[in-house]
Design a protein around this motif. Structure first.
Motif, short mmCIF file in Angstrom:
data_model
loop_
_atom_site.label_atom_id
_atom_site.label_comp_id
_atom_site.label_asym_id
_atom_site.label_seq_id
_atom_site.Cartn_x
_atom_site.Cartn_y
_atom_site.Cartn_z
N THR A 164 62.03 20.37 -39.11
CA THR A 164 63.24 20.12 -38.82
C THR A 164 64.31 21.13 -39.38
N ILE A 188 57.72 17.11 -33.79
CA ILE A 188 58.59 16.71 -34.86
C ILE A 188 57.56 15.65 -35.51
N PHE A 198 66.06 14.33 -35.76
CA PHE A 198 66.48 15.30 -34.87
C PHE A 198 67.55 15.03 -33.73
#
Length: 275
Positions: A164, A188, A198
């Motif tokens: 991220t 992710i 996110f």
């Protein structure tokens, strides 16, 4: 079962089949749209050596399927590698062919990567990220005349922007570029990140969503076999006003090839109930 009209299926889900076979399978399951895989070494549904006849042949095959194309998922090389003049010519030619394919298949966008398949930068990280952002921005400028958008999977567990924070650094460099973001639940989760984090960070830029399950370190799980919180993530997207589309990208390693159609149908039914 009728799946949600905003839910499609990537041809990468059936990469073991040739393109006509993959399209026939996807249409037979009841999907109405696809992401078209054009990733050398991952999905060979689009020839890497693209020329005008090859583009026309792929576009004709897709048109015959009756499926709508949401995006072409392509690759023009490692965007954080500096190029020689000849390599620049070759990259531009390949980009133009992918844009032509997207245009001829009436795709909304061409998706390009967030850097090389390596977490380590070629030079310093800031320099590499500057190069990736510049290449994506230039591609968006080149695409503008075709009506095709440029998107990037800004967090890809195997590439330069593998978590991220790297996705944040790249996205900060893309402000004002018109480049949209593709969110992939599996990348992710595999990176140890949170889909809801996110979404909170990037919701205004998310143009498309890929769906596959994962656990930390492993992106190749069928939906329901990993730790991705699809209910929470899809609710977070809805709460932020996301109205874009979703695609099952089931490049999984926990089912056999003959089990893939049934696994895709189960995944689509589960996701349809959550959208």
């Amino acid at each position: 079962m009728t799946f949600h009209p905003r839910l499609g299926c990537s041809t990468i889900s059936f990469r073991h089949l040739d393109l006509p076979g993959a399209l026939e399978t996807i249409a037979g399951l009841g999907f109405t749209e696809i992401d078209l895989g054009a990733l050398p070494g991952v999905c060979d549904h689009v020839p890497y050596i693209l020329d005008e006849p090859a583009v026309a042949a792929v576009a004709k095959t897709v048109a015959a399927s009756g499926l709508q194309v949401r995006s072409v998922n392509g690759d023009v090389g490692d965007l954080n590698w500096p190029l020689s003049p000849q390599a620049r010519v070759e990259r531009t030619r390949h980009l133009d062919m992918l844009l032509s394919l997207a245009e001829q298949t009436e795709a909304q966008a061409l998706v390009l990567p967030c850097g090389a398949l390596d977490h380590e930068p070629v030079d310093a990280l800031d320099h590499d990220l500057d190069l990736v952002a510049a290449e994506l921005t230039a591609a968006a400028v080149r695409a503008a005349g075709t009506g095709v958008e440029i998107w990037t999977e800004s967090l890809h567990f195997f590439r330069l922007c593998f978590n991220t924070e790297r996705a944040q650094q790249l996205t900060d460099r893309l402000v004002g570029s018109g480049v949209g973001l593709v969110m992939d639940f599996s990348h992710i989760v595999a990176s140890g990140g949170s889909p809801e984090d996110f979404i909170n960070r990037f919701h205004e830029r998310i143009a498309h969503v890929h769906l596959r399950d994962a656990v930390p370190g492993d992106i190749n799980l069928s939906i329901g076999n990993g730790q991705a919180d699809f209910a929470g993530g899809l609710k977070a997207l809805a709460d932020k006003g996301y109205t874009g589309h979703f695609s099952l990208e089931l490049e999984t390693r926990d089912v056999t090839n003959d089990q893939r159609p049934a696994a895709a149908a189960r995944a689509a039914a589960a996701i349809t109930n959550l959208i």
